[in-house]
Enzyme design. Structure first.
Site, PDB file in Angstrom:
ATOM      1  CE  LYS A  79      -3.954   2.055   2.514  1.00  0.00           C
ATOM      2  NZ  LYS A  79      -4.837   1.951   3.698  1.00  0.00           N
ATOM      3  CB  SER A 160      -8.067   4.072   2.679  1.00  0.00           C
ATOM      4  OG  SER A 160      -7.256   3.390   3.615  1.00  0.00           O
ATOM      5  CB  SER A 184      -8.636   1.514   5.716  1.00  0.00           C
ATOM      6  OG  SER A 184      -9.249   2.778   5.593  1.00  0.00           O
TER       7      SER A 184
END
Lengths: 494, 95, 498
Positions: A79, A160, A184
């Site tokens: 990420k 997210s 997330s």
């Protein structure tokens, strides 16, 4: 021959060790999938050379008969909230466009030290603020899933960690890192039919992860199976003296202790998670989940978490407050973008830089955070929220006197179309209604896929455990995984 | 409590985010909507409740007083938009 | 106590002063990072990624900084809070990389305490006033901006960024420039004794924010101004004087004192408003979520207590009572930790080699240090730490006087040679043959000659002009080249004149 990109982390690891294939073959296969999936926009930076480099090191080690590392031969996605040395790290913002950290985050370093290779930096909601991956400066991530019946609407991969979820479900990587502040990891996992665990707050070091809300942020793995999550988490977790909130505890052998036998365990079903108007398909899946856990030997009890309805408003005070301060360092002085209008002074430069560098959702949260901390409002908002947060944590403590784990839905709906909820920030915030409470209490929680809705979209179940009891969370996740037999995958259209 | 345009501008200024009048006006209902929603917390009885201080019981560790870091000026300045003579450079500040 | 009053056109005004002193904590590494704290390094070389507030960097507190603040708190008999917290103070400035300073607002490490100040140097016990301390908290220092290196840019050096400071906040208990000065001096003395701050004001290790307001005696406090970063005792006193009379002028002209931050310009000796920092500050303090509450256990506190040295007030009293020193000498010797340390080394060595108690050698040691040694150092422009003569060497010299080996006069000569050559006193006395003689035969001969040469004065003495006795002693000593034992000389002259 097996399609290497269909293998799980465990299968890649074991197959590589057994000599079924080389690490380079695996890395090359995933690199090819990544290169062919631009339409999903899951990656901000692709690093095929890094994946190959790690693979070659693994192959050499294997050829030399050296002891292999836990993740030797396994390529993963990172990420883009984790700082990676020499590789652009943006938090999906314009602000950090071009920022190449001179350091490596603790969690990513642990993964590389464990032998994993990096396929690239995964897209996300800007500064991890969002639930649909529509706030990235680098464009929306498109879910590989589509509704049935020829509906080609682009769907949200969740957020997210939407780049992570989309990439895993589309077989661009077997696993990825995520971070979870209010859901997330879990919500995007649910939207894309994969698994993801947020460990207990303090298990994974936050050092080198671009901060959103310090008291909530936790890194965790995302992958297709519960076992893969256990494998990844073992490499990611561990005490870090550089993070004052890191827990000084040994990392358990979660994978070796996996067991779907839940005899003797009590599963709590929080009644407040079944509000009027709960999506019927979600409710039905939840009921199936209860049966699966019973089938695995668990006893089911009803519990109450009375302050559940206040979790979201609490979160939307605390997280923006912390964010407004954490993001103050982005000022155009030491790194990142600088916007210096003609004749501007220092403070003008700040205001221009931050206006240009942050997207609308980030600005909104900074503004809310600034407001709730400002003179005269601090006690009414922030102090009150920290008190309610204490009550929410107490609710969990009391529930865990009656049970060992909780079973809830992960999200209130299946994935929605991009743009559908963008106009109304509040409607978007409600996506995290089931995931936020565990974040506020710092508890470990996993999302596992349970089935598809009538439109053919994945739905997930969430298991919340006691602090530090990731094992029970993983075991219950495994029990559901075995019984749900979730094998659906998005049909390739990209 | 509902906020007006003036307050939005003040918050933007405190946040060091420049906003146009139009942007500020658009933010008024947006922020009011969110703040109105979080204000429901006011109805929770928190008598005798201490604000949460640590999410998971833990104690603050203190490190030894040893120099273990620094001397990394190149790393510190590597990403600077403007660095000169070993310094970060900013528009002249008048004190 | 004479009260300090400003004479205005409308009558007398009283000044009210409170000081917020920022003292750099003595430590090797910074408060929340492992970068060094040494003064004067190349720009941005003592900066870690944490100090530069790179994305994802986190603070980890330095135990020594906490310990030093606790010890300081104990030294002013303050309440030590076993539970405290770090808060973030949010504001934007180029010397503040995080966009917030980690400080302690809501739960400081140290609570209320007090410091006693003496207002009469000659008689330190005569005018004593207690100044209350509100709190001491620990916080990060900011970096440094340079404005004179480039025509349109300021340069940022983060070497100081993150260095630990103690902010020591007094109550508004001071009422005159002298009190403010005495308070700052005393605080500096205590910090140097404790070892928690080196007190180097010219290097910025200690600086004061001076809060000043004026009022008519008996009325409530007036509006105050805060003059920032004043870095000497003299300047603090000047700021109080100027700011108080400026405020009186404003008020008497019918104006209002504006609550504001001001800056002192030592060159012009005036304060002026810092307009650039005036925009309404709202620091949005909240507990730093990267740090847990700071909880101190009893063992930690006990170690802090055990490691405290004897403090200046106690030491001064001991010097007076146990060592029999004058109040003035005791105060002078204890005003600085280094002086007291030097004195005590001199005392210990003197007692050891003379086989006497410290009390027996104290007076002579104190007098020699304060007159002979200080005089010499003054002449040489050196500090006590730079003294060419060590306490051990000084003690040797004093022992030679005490056992009658040399006279006080010869001792002065010997000391001069010590300063020049670095030789030890016994060696100088030996080599130069300066040993004083008690050989009565030689002295008797010298006395006889002196009296014979000055027969007229002997007459006058016998006629009652007794003051001439000293003259005979002086002449005899001179004849003996100073090496005669003065007691023996006295005795023999008295006998010869009888």
């Amino acid at each position: 021959m097996t399609n290497l990109t269909d293998l799980t982390v465990a299968e890649i690891r074991d197959g590589f060790r057994a000599g079924d294939f080389s690490a380079r073959e695996v890395a090359a296969a995933f690199n090819a999938n990544v290169a062919a999936a631009k339409a999903l926009n899951a990656f901000i930076v692709e690093t095929p050379e890094k994946a190959l480099e790690a693979a070659d090191a693994a192959d050499r080690a294997r050829a030399a008969g050296e002891a292999l590392k836990p993740l030797s031969g396994v390529p993963i996605g990172m990420k883009d909230l984790f700082c990676t040395e020499g590789v652009q790290t943006t938090a999906a913002s314009h602000m950090l466009e071009g920022f190449k950290p001179t350091y490596e985050s603790t969690v990513s370093k642990k993964l590389w030290d464990a032998g994993a290779g990096m396929l690239g930096k995964l897209n996300l909601d800007q500064f991890a603020m969002g639930s649909s991956n529509e706030t990235s400066y680098y464009g929306n991530v498109i879910s590989p899933w589509r509704r049935g019946g020829g509906d080609n609407a682009a769907l949200a991969p969740g957020g997210s960690s939407g780049g992570s979820s989309a990439a895993i479900s589309a077989r661009l990587c077997p696993a990825a890192t995520g971070t979870d502040t209010g859901g997330s990891i879990r919500q995007p996992a649910a939207f894309t039919g994969i698994s993801g665990i947020k460990p207990t707050y303090g298990r994974c070091s936050r050092w080198g992860i671009v901060a959103f809300a310090s008291s909530l942020d936790q890194a965790g793995p995302m992958a297709r199976t519960v076992r893969d999550n256990a494998i990844l988490l073992e490499s990611m977790a561990g005490f870090d003296p550089k993070d004052s909130t890191s827990l000084d505890l040994a990392v358990p052998q979660w994978e070796a202790s996996l067991s779907s036998d839940l005899r003797g365990k009590k599963v709590g079903i929080p009644r407040e998670y079944r509000p009027d108007g709960l999506n019927a398909e979600i409710a039905a899946l939840w009921d199936r989940g209860i049966e699966w856990l019973k089938d695995a030997g668990a006893e089911v009890v009803e519990v109450s978490l009375p302050h559940t309805k206040y979790a979201l408003p609490t979160y939307y005070i605390i997280a923006p407050a912390e964010a407004s301060s954490n993001l103050a360092r982005y000022d155009g002085v030491r790194y990142g973008q600088r916007d210096l209008p003609d004749g501007a002074g220092l403070q003008d430069m700040y205001a221009a830089t931050r206006a240009a560098g942050f997207g609308p959702e980030v600005k909104r949260r900074i503004m809310i955070g600034t407001y709730v901390l400002s003179a005269g409002f601090y006690d009414a908002y922030y102090t009150q929220a920290q008190k309610v947060r204490a009550l929410i944590a107490r609710d969990f403590d009391q529930a865990f006197e009656k049970c060992d784990l909780l079973l809830t839905p992960t999200a209130p709906s299946a994935s929605f179309a991009l743009g559908e909820k963008q106009a109304d920030p509040l409607a978007m915030y409600l996506n995290d209604v089931f995931t936020v409470p565990a974040s506020l209490a710092g508890l470990p929680a996993i999302a596992v896929p349970g089935g598809l809705d009538a439109q053919g979209l994945p739905l997930g179940l969430q298991i919340i455990g006691k602090a530090l009891d990731e094992q029970t969370v993983l075991n219950a996740g495994l029990a559901i995984e075995e019984r749900a037999g979730f094998a659906a995958r998005p049909e390739k259209w990209w | 409590m509902s906020i007006d345009l003036q307050t939005v501008k003040k918050i933007a200024s405190l946040s060091r985010i420049s906003v146009t009048d139009a942007e500020a006006e658009a933010m008024v209902p947006e922020l009011n909507n969110i703040l109105g929603w979080v204000e429901q917390l006011g109805e929770v009885d928190v008598t005798g409740v201490e604000p949460m201080t640590a999410v998971i019981p833990n104690h603050l560790r203190l490190r030894d007083d040893v120099v273990t870091d620094g001397n990394v000026r190149d790393k510190v300045l590597a990403n600077a938009p403007q660095a000169e003579h070993g310094f970060f450079a900013v528009p002249k500040v008048i004190e | 106590m004479s009260e300090y009053r400003i004479q205005g056109a409308t009558g007398e005004w009283e000044v009210v002063i409170g000081l917020e002193v920022h003292a750099q904590v003595t430590s090797q590494a910074k408060l929340f990072s492992g970068a060094a704290t040494a003064f004067g390094a190349e720009p941005n070389t003592q900066v870690s990624l944490v100090d530069a507030a790179m994305p994802g960097m986190l603070p980890v507190p330095n135990r020594e900084c906490i310990r030093q603040a606790v010890r300081t708190g104990m030294a002013i008999k303050a309440q030590i809070n076993k539970w405290s917290r770090f808060d973030r103070k949010n504001y934007f400035y180029a010397d503040l990389p995080q966009g917030y300073q980690i400080s302690q607002l809501y739960h400081p490490l140290v609570g209320e305490g007090a410091i006693e100040i003496s207002l009469d140097e000659k008689n330190p016990d005569a005018q004593v006033k207690t100044i209350g301390i509100e709190r001491i908290h620990v916080e990060q220092d900011a970096g440094k901006l340079m404005h004179d290196q480039h025509p349109t840019r300021s340069y940022v050096d983060l070497n100081r960024s993150g260095v630990a400071l103690m902010e020591i906040v007094s109550k508004p208990d001071m009422r005159s420039p002298a009190e403010a000065g005495a308070y700052l001096s005393k605080l500096r003395t205590i910090l140097r004794y404790v070892g928690s701050c080196d007190g180097n004001m010219d290097q910025g290790s200690m600086r004061a924010d001076v809060n000043v307001s004026v009022r008519k005696p008996g009325e409530p406090f007036g509006t105050r101004t805060e003059t920032k970063n004043v870095n000497s005792v003299r300047f603090v006193m000047a700021v109080v004087e100027h700011e108080a009379s400026r405020q009186v002028d404003v008020l008497e002209a019918g104006g209002k004192v504006v609550q504001e931050t001001r800056l002192y310009d030592p060159d012009k000796n005036e304060t002026r408003s810092m307009r650039s920092k005036e925009d309404a500050h709202d620091y949005r303090y909240f507990p730093d979520p990267d740090l847990l509450p700071l909880e101190l256990d009893d063992a930690f506190l006990e170690e802090c207590r055990q490691s405290l040295p004897e403090l200046p007030d106690a030491k001064r009293q001991r010097y007076e009572q146990a060592l029999g020193l004058s109040a003035y000498n005791a105060a002078t010797l204890t005003a600085d930790a280094d002086t007291a340390r030097w004195f005590e080394a001199l005392l210990a060595e003197g007692a050891r080699i003379q086989k006497k108690s410290e009390g027996e050698v104290a007076k002579a040691s104190a007098n020699w240090l304060l007159s002979e040694l200080y005089g010499a150092l003054n002449r040489l422009g050196k500090t006590l730490e730079e003294s060419p003569v060590s306490p051990e060497e000084g003690a040797e010299l004093l022992a030679l006087i005490a056992d009658g080996t040399i006279s006080g006069t010869i001792a002065k000569q010997v000391f001069e040679i010590m300063l020049e050559t670095g030789d030890s006193a016994p060696r100088i006395v030996e080599e130069k043959g300066l040993k004083q003689t008690s050989d009565t035969g030689a002295i008797e001969a010298a006395v006889a000659k002196v009296l014979a040469d000055n027969a007229d004065k002997v007459e006058q003495y016998k006629a009652g002009k007794e003051a001439l006795f000293g003259f005979f002693v002086g002449q005899t000593m001179k004849a003996m080249q100073g090496k005669a034992n003065p007691q023996v000389v006295n005795e023999l002259i008295r006998k010869a004149l009888a």
